[in-house]
Design a protein around this motif. Structure first.
Motif, mmCIF file in Angstrom:
data_model
loop_
_atom_site.group_PDB
_atom_site.id
_atom_site.type_symbol
_atom_site.label_atom_id
_atom_site.label_comp_id
_atom_site.label_asym_id
_atom_site.label_seq_id
_atom_site.Cartn_x
_atom_site.Cartn_y
_atom_site.Cartn_z
ATOM 1 N N GLU A 22 33.392 -31.304 -11.195
ATOM 2 C CA GLU A 22 32.803 -32.485 -10.472
ATOM 3 C C GLU A 22 31.995 -31.555 -8.308
ATOM 4 O OE1 GLU A 22 36.563 -35.310 -8.884
ATOM 5 O OE2 GLU A 22 37.186 -34.959 -11.247
ATOM 6 N N TYR A 97 36.004 -38.302 -1.372
ATOM 7 C CA TYR A 97 36.349 -39.153 -1.589
ATOM 8 C C TYR A 97 36.799 -40.188 -0.489
ATOM 9 C CZ TYR A 97 36.037 -37.869 -6.212
ATOM 10 O OH TYR A 97 35.159 -36.667 -7.455
ATOM 11 N N ARG A 202 35.777 -45.878 -1.645
ATOM 12 C CA ARG A 202 36.546 -44.582 -2.282
ATOM 13 C C ARG A 202 36.099 -44.558 -3.830
ATOM 14 N NH1 ARG A 202 40.470 -44.863 1.829
ATOM 15 N NH2 ARG A 202 42.011 -45.965 0.028
ATOM 16 N N ASN A 206 33.649 -41.695 -5.791
ATOM 17 C CA ASN A 206 34.670 -41.298 -8.020
ATOM 18 C C ASN A 206 33.479 -41.651 -8.792
ATOM 19 O OD1 ASN A 206 36.377 -41.084 -9.316
ATOM 20 N ND2 ASN A 206 37.592 -40.888 -7.957
ATOM 21 N N GLN A 210 32.923 -38.461 -10.614
ATOM 22 C CA GLN A 210 33.546 -38.859 -12.050
ATOM 23 C C GLN A 210 32.639 -39.348 -12.988
ATOM 24 O OE1 GLN A 210 37.721 -39.621 -12.039
ATOM 25 N NE2 GLN A 210 37.643 -38.121 -10.931
#
Length: 244
Positions: A22, A97, A202, A206, A210
């Motif tokens: 990440e 985030y 957020r 993400n 991800q």
């Protein structure tokens, strides 16, 4: 838990994961020099992230964290670099985030005062200004893309409520109950709409990071399957950023 799984006679388990993927992906998207250099030199990404949080050179921090160095600070309190690395991991992802200062403060369970957390957040985004700019650009692009967020390989996450929440924020919230059919409906407060809007953003950020990480794992699984001897090796399990 892993110890309860035993391979059949003549076989062994092989575990592989995408190391600190990440933060590597974040460095790719933001072109943040500290993260990019750490990735190119195959150094610990969490130590690189810690440079923005604690203001300690990443290479020095990594050495002290790996060797579990504990020093006494000017205030007489111990400085445990191994534990600081763990804090850096949690803090960094929380700020990236969009977690609030109070949320991060509670996560750290009193190891830092609220004021210290607030100052570290300000300094983090000063040090890593590319990350701050990238986040603002993602928010702007969310409007242009009608609430859609995309991974590096085009994986789409549609957050259609994001645009409606933004429209609600532009309107003056109603302070009284409305009648909808036979039920009383209390219009959400401006604060509730604002918090829901932040939560959607957020999710979007993400999804980009991800989602890209998951794309890499999928491609890796395909390549592994195509190149292993299927009579002698088997793909058993994929979990988040690792496979066995």
């Amino acid at each position: 838990i892993r110890s309860i799984f035993v391979p059949r006679p003549g076989y062994i388990f092989v575990h592989a994961d995408a190391s600190q993927s990440e933060l590597r992906i974040l460095g790719f998207y933001t072109n943040e020099p500290v993260l990019v250099n750490a990735a190119n030199e195959n150094r610990d990404m969490h130590s690189a992230n810690a440079e923005g949080i604690f203001g300690i050179d990443a290479k020095i921090f990594q050495y002290k964290a790996e060797n579990r160095v504990v020093e006494i600070g000017s205030d007489g309190k111990p400085i445990d670099y191994f534990k600081m690395r763990r804090d850096a991991k949690n803090i960094g992802f929380a700020w990236i985030y969009g977690a609030s200062t109070y949320k991060v403060y509670t996560m750290l369970e009193g190891r830092y005062s609220y004021q210290e957390v607030e100052e570290k957040e300000i300094n983090y985004f000063k040090k890593f200004s590319n990350i701050k700019f990238w986040k603002s650009e993602i928010h702007r692009l969310a409007d242009e893309n009608h609430g859609n967020f995309y991974s590096c390989y085009g994986r789409r996450r549609g957050l259609t409520d994001l645009l409606s929440l933004e429209e609600e924020l532009r309107l003056e919230p109603l302070a009284k109950a409305k009648k909808i059919g036979s039920k009383d409906y209390l219009y959400p407060s401006e604060h509730e709409i604002y918090e829901a809007h932040k939560a959607s953003l957020r999710e979007g950020l993400n999804s980009i990071i991800q989602g890209t990480s998951h794309d890499f794992i999928d491609l890796g699984l395909i390549e592994a399957y195509e190149n292993i001897d299927n009579d002698r090796a088997f793909l058993l399990l994929e979990t988040h950023d690792s496979c066995d």
